[in-house]
Scaffold this active site. Structure first.
Site, PDB file in Angstrom:
ATOM      1  CG  HIS A 450      -1.700   1.197   1.493  1.00 53.09           C
ATOM      2  ND1 HIS A 450      -3.080   1.223   1.410  1.00 53.09           N
ATOM      3  CD2 HIS A 450      -1.344   2.451   1.868  1.00 53.09           C
ATOM      4  CE1 HIS A 450      -3.512   2.436   1.701  1.00 53.09           C
ATOM      5  NE2 HIS A 450      -2.470   3.203   1.990  1.00 53.09           N
ATOM      6  CD  GLU A 451       1.611   3.671   3.753  1.00 54.17           C
ATOM      7  OE1 GLU A 451       1.816   4.683   3.055  1.00 54.17           O
ATOM      8  OE2 GLU A 451       0.682   3.604   4.574  1.00 54.17           O
ATOM      9  CG  HIS A 455      -0.100   6.177  -0.624  1.00 52.79           C
ATOM     10  ND1 HIS A 455      -1.333   6.607  -1.072  1.00 52.79           N
ATOM     11  CD2 HIS A 455      -0.304   5.714   0.640  1.00 52.79           C
ATOM     12  CE1 HIS A 455      -2.234   6.418  -0.127  1.00 52.79           C
ATOM     13  NE2 HIS A 455      -1.642   5.871   0.921  1.00 52.79           N
ATOM     14  CD  GLU A 509      -4.983   6.529   2.427  1.00 49.00           C
ATOM     15  OE1 GLU A 509      -4.584   5.346   2.466  1.00 49.00           O
ATOM     16  OE2 GLU A 509      -4.224   7.502   2.597  1.00 49.00           O
TER      17      GLU A 509
END
Length: 715
Positions: A450-451, A455, A509
Site C-alpha cells: 500500500h505505502e 501511494h 487511499e
C-alpha cells in the site's frame, strides 16, 4: 435525538488500551541519538494544543480538566470519588471517557470524525468540578459548560466533523458558522494563485463577510522578507467573492510554535549529519515564520536523509479531517529503526521496478523512472496526533515526490499491538484459526505494498507551465477506459487535491488499497516477506497469508459502515470508505467469489464467505478493473468520471443502512488507544519512562508530558 441514536456516541466501555513497547530499541541508541530523539519528541508533544484546537472548541478545556483532576489527586481516583460524592461506576465511566479522549486528542474520534460522549451523567462532571477548584477554573477560563462534554441533541449534525454550512463542526473554520463550502473553495483557489499553501492555516469569516487566514507561526507578524505570498497581507478578492477582502493573520498557535521551534533547534545540535541539521533548521524556520516553503525544504532534506537510526517527521502533515481536504493536522513522529524487518522492506523496494509493470496501466500513466525510496520498519517512541497509523508514505507534495522522491515507513510496534481475547466479528468459525494466526502477517504485506507501490506509483499528466507538458500533448496517451486519447489533464498550478477536493484523500487511499490487493496476489512478493518460495499455490503458507489479507479487507468493508452517518449520508473516515468500496468490488465480481452469509433475519450471524480458490482469477480481475479506472481518472485529472465512479462504489443503500449497519454497531469492537512513553533529560542524559496499559496509565502519561499550562510536571 432518540436513546438508540444517542447510544452509538457513547465512549467505549471499556476502551482497548495497549502500550507501545520501545525500551529495548531506545536503550540501544547512543547518548547523542537519545538527545536528538528526546528534543523532537518534546516538539511533537508541544503541538498537543494545536491538535486539540483543530478538533473542537471545547477539546482544549476538556484536556485541561482531565489533567487538573489527575494532578489534584495524583491519580488517586478513589479519593476523588469520595470527595465528590460520586459512585465507583461513575468514576470508572469517566476514566474510560478520559482515556479515549487522550487517545484521540479530542472529543471526536480520530478514526471516524464523530463525537463521543461520557457514559457517566453530567452530574459526575459537575461534582468533579466542585471538588477540584482548578478543574472548575478551566471550564470558566475557556467558557465551556459541562454540556459541551455531551451530545448536541438540538443540532445532531454537529456530532460529526464537516462543512459548517452543512450543519457540521469544523475547528479549521473557527467562529464561522455561516462560512460556506463554496467560499472555502474560492479562498483556496485564490491562495493557489498567490502560491500560498494552506496546510498550516485556519480560515475565519468576519461579521462583515470578509475573511481572515490564520497562519500558524511563532511570530505575530510576517518576517521582514515577507510571507510565502510576498510582502502584502491584505488582498481584495474577485469572482464570486468580489468586494470581499482576505487578511493574513500571523501567530496562530504562537506560544506552542515558539516552544516547538526551540526544541527543534536543540535537536539540530544533536543531529547525526549535516542533512539532519539542515532539516531541523528548515523546520525551525517554518514553525517560527509560518513559511510552508521552508517546510517543503525540510521535507526534501528528510527524503535525502537515508537510513537514520532515529527517524522523525513533524509538522502539519495530513488533511483527512479538514472537510475541504487542504488544511492539515499537527503531527509528530519519532521512531527507531528495526533493522531486521527493514531488510524485507528493502527487498520490496529492490523488486519494485519489476512489480510496477504488473499493474493494470501503461507506462504513459507511470513515472518515467522509479526513484527507490527509503523504506524502513520503525518502532514508535512518539506519535502525536489524533491517531497512529500502521504505515506512512510522505511527503504529500506531488512536486517533491515526482522530482526527489518519498519515504515509506511501517510502524512495527503499532502493527503488532493487540489486546488479549480481542473479538473478531464477521469471520466464519472455519476461517477463524487461520485468520487469527495469519492476519498480522497479511496486514504487514498489505501495508508494505500500500505505502510503496500504492501511494508511490502514478504520474499526474500536467501542463506544468503555459504550453509546457510532462506528456506529448500532440499525441496524447490512449486511455484504457475509453480507448481514446485522454481529454483532461492538470492545468498549471493545479494539484491532485485541488482538483479532486474533499474526496481526494479517500479516493487515493482506495487506489493504494487496491494496489495492495492486486499485488498481494503475486507470490514473488509474498516470498519477499518470507512466505513461501514464490511457487503459486493458494493452499500453502503464502496462500494462507493471501487469503487472510482478502478476508481482512472484506471484514473491514462490513465494519466500515459504522463510519457512515445515516442522517447526513456522509462518510466520516477515508480509509473505511475505501474499504467498503473494495468489499463491493468483491461482492460484484460474481461467480460466488465473495458472498455475505447469514441465516437470521437480523443478520446476527453475518459472516464473509470467500472462495479462496478464486482469489487469483475472479478476485484479482475485479480488483484490477476497478483499480485501472481509479488510477487513470486520477492521472488525467478527470474529476467528473472519478467522482461518479467513487460515489457509485461508496453508495450505502437501504439494506446496508437499515440491516447491516445496526448489526455492525451491535458487534463493533473498540479501536485501540496507545499509551506512549515519555523522555526526560537530566545533565545531558535522557531517561525513558513507560506506563502500564490502563486508563490510569494513559492519564498519568499525559499528566507527566509537560503540555499542561500550570507547568511541566515530571520533566
Amino acid at each position: 435525538m432518540d436513546k438508540q441514536s444517542l447510544s452509538q456516541y457513547y465512549a467505549d466501555g471499556p476502551p482497548t488500551v495497549v502500550t507501545l513497547p520501545i525500551k529495548s530499541h531506545f536503550e540501544a541508541l547512543t547518548d547523542r541519538q537519545k538527545l536528538y530523539a528526546h528534543h523532537v519528541s518534546r516538539a511533537a508533544f508541544l503541538g498537543t494544543r494545536i491538535v486539540l484546537r483543530q478538533v473542537s472548541p471545547e477539546s482544549e478545556a476538556i484536556f485541561d480538566f482531565i489533567i487538573a483532576l489527575q494532578q489534584a489527586y495524583h491519580g488517586q481516583w478513589p479519593d476523588l470519588q469520595k470527595d465528590a460524592g460520586t459512585s465507583e461506576q461513575a468514576v470508572k465511566e469517566f476514566l474510560e471517557y478520559a482515556t479515549q479522549f487522550l487517545g484521540n486528542l479530542g472529543n471526536y474520534k480520530g478514526f471516524g470524525d464523530s463525537k463521543f460522549i461520557p457514559r457517566c451523567p453530567p452530574e459526575t462532571i459537575e461534582a468533579f468540578a466542585s471538588a477540584v477548584p482548578k478543574a472548575k477554573e478551566v471550564l470558566v477560563k475557556y467558557k465551556v459548560s459541562v454540556a459541551a462534554f455531551y451530545a448536541t441533541t438540538d443540532e445532531p449534525a454537529k456530532m460529526h466533523l464537516g462543512f459548517p454550512d452543512k450543519g457540521h463542526l469544523s475547528a479549521y473554520y473557527p467562529d464561522s458558522p455561516d462560512i460556506t463550502q463554496d467560499e472555502i473553495e474560492q479562498i483556496s483557489a485564490f491562495m493557489a494563485e498567490k502560491k500560498l499553501l494552506p496546510e498550516n492555516t485556519r480560515l475565519t469569516k468576519t461579521k462583515e463577510g470578509d475573511f481572515q487566514l490564520l497562519i500558524a507561526s511563532g511570530l505575530s507578524k510576517p518576517p521582514p522578507e515577507g510571507s510565502d505570498a510576498g510582502p502584502d497581507t491584505k488582498f481584495d478578492l474577485g469572482g464570486r467573492l468580489q468586494g470581499k477582502k482576505l487578511e493574513l493573520i500571523f501567530g496562530d498557535h504562537i506560544e506552542e510554535l515558539a516552544k516547538i521551534a526551540l526544541q527543534i533547534k536543540k535537536a539540530g545540535l544533536n543531529a547525526a549529519n549535516d542533512t539532519q541539521k539542515q532539516m531541523m533548521d528548515e523546520y525551525a524556520k517554518s514553525f517560527g515564520s509560518g513559511s510552508l516553503n521552508a517546510f517543503k525544504e525540510s521535507q526534501k532534506l528528510w527524503v535525502k536523509d537515508i537510513g537514520p537510526m532515529v527517524e522523525t517527521n513533524i509538522g502539519f502533515i495530513e488533511t483527512y479531517r479538514d472537510p475541504a481536504n487542504v488544511r492539515a493536522e499537527w503531527e509528530g513522529l519519532v521512531a527507531m529503526v528495526n533493522k531486521e524487518r527493514t531488510q524485507a522492506f528493502q527487498k520490496l523496494v529492490d523488486a519494485a521496478p519489476s512489480m510496477i509493470p504488473k499493474l493494470p496501466w501503461a507506462k504513459d500513466f507511470e513515472k518515467d523512472t522509479f526513484s527507490a525510496p527509503d523504506f524502513t520498519s520503525l518502532e514508535v517512541l512518539t506519535f502525536n496526533g489524533s491517531g497512529i497509523p500502521a504505515g506512512i508514505n510522505i511527503p504529500n507534495y506531488d512536486d517533491i515526490r515526482q522530482a526527489i522522491g518519498f519515504k515509506n515507513v511501517s510502524l512495527g510496534n503499532v502493527l503488532s499491538a493487540k489486546a488479549p481475547n480481542e473479538p473478531i466479528p464477521f469471520i466464519r468459525p472455519e476461517d477463524l484459526e487461520l485468520y487469527q494466526t495469519t492476519r498480522d502477517q497479511a496486514f504487514e504485506v498489505q501495508v508494505g505494498i500500500h505505502e510503496l507501490l500504492g501511494h508511490g506509483t502514478g504520474k499526474l499528466l500536467q501542463e506544468t507551465s503555459p504550453g509546457e507538458y510532462n506528456f506529448d500533448a500532440s499525441d496524447p496517451p490512449i486511455s484504457p477506459i475509453t480507448n481514446k486519447p485522454i481529454a483532461t489533464y492538470y492545468k498549471p498550478g493545479q494539484t491532485w487535491s485541488s482538483v479532486f477536493g474533499g474526496f481526494s484523500a479517500s479516493y487515493e487511499e482506495c487506489r493504494a488499497e487496491n494496489v495492495a490487493m492486486a499485488l498481494s496476489c503475486d507470490f514473488d512478493i509474498l516470498h519477499i516477506f518470507g512466505f513461501g518460495d514464490g511457487t503459486v499455490d493458494v493452499k500453502n503458507k503464502a496462500g494462507d497469508v493471501l487469503y487472510a489479507g482478502y478476508l481482512s479487507m472484506a471484514r473491514a468493508g462490513i465494519a466500515a459502515v459504522e463510519f457512515w452517518d445515516p442522517k447526513s449520508r456522509k462518510w466520516g473516515q477515508a480509509h473505511m470508505q475505501a474499504r467498503f468500496s473494495i468489499l463491493k468490488t468483491f461482492l460484484e465480481a460474481g461467480e460466488g467469489f465473495t458472498v455475505l452469509d447469514y441465516s437470521q433475519d437480523d443478520l446476527s450471524d453475518l459472516t464473509v464467505k470467500m472462495d479462496r480458490e478464486k482469489i487469483l482469477t475472479v478476485g484479482r480481475k475485479a480488483v484490477e478493473e476497478y483499480l485501472q479506472k481509479l488510477h487513470v481518472f486520477k492521472c488525467t485529472a478527470d474529476y467528473e468520471a472519478g467522482k461518479k465512479l467513487y460515489d457509485d462504489m461508496t453508495n450505502v443503500d437501504e439494506w446496508w443502512a437499515n440491516k447491516v449497519r445496526p448489526e455492525v454497531l451491535r458487534r463493533k469492537t473498540p479501536r485501540k488507544v496507545f499509551v506512549q512513553a515519555n523522555t526526560y533529560e537530566k545533565d545531558g542524559k535522557v531517561e525513558l519512562r513507560e506506563y502500564e496499559p490502563t486508563n490510569e496509565g494513559m492519564i498519568r502519561s499525559w499528566s507527566e508530558r509537560g503540555v499542561y499550562p500550570e507547568g511541566v510536571v515530571g520533566i
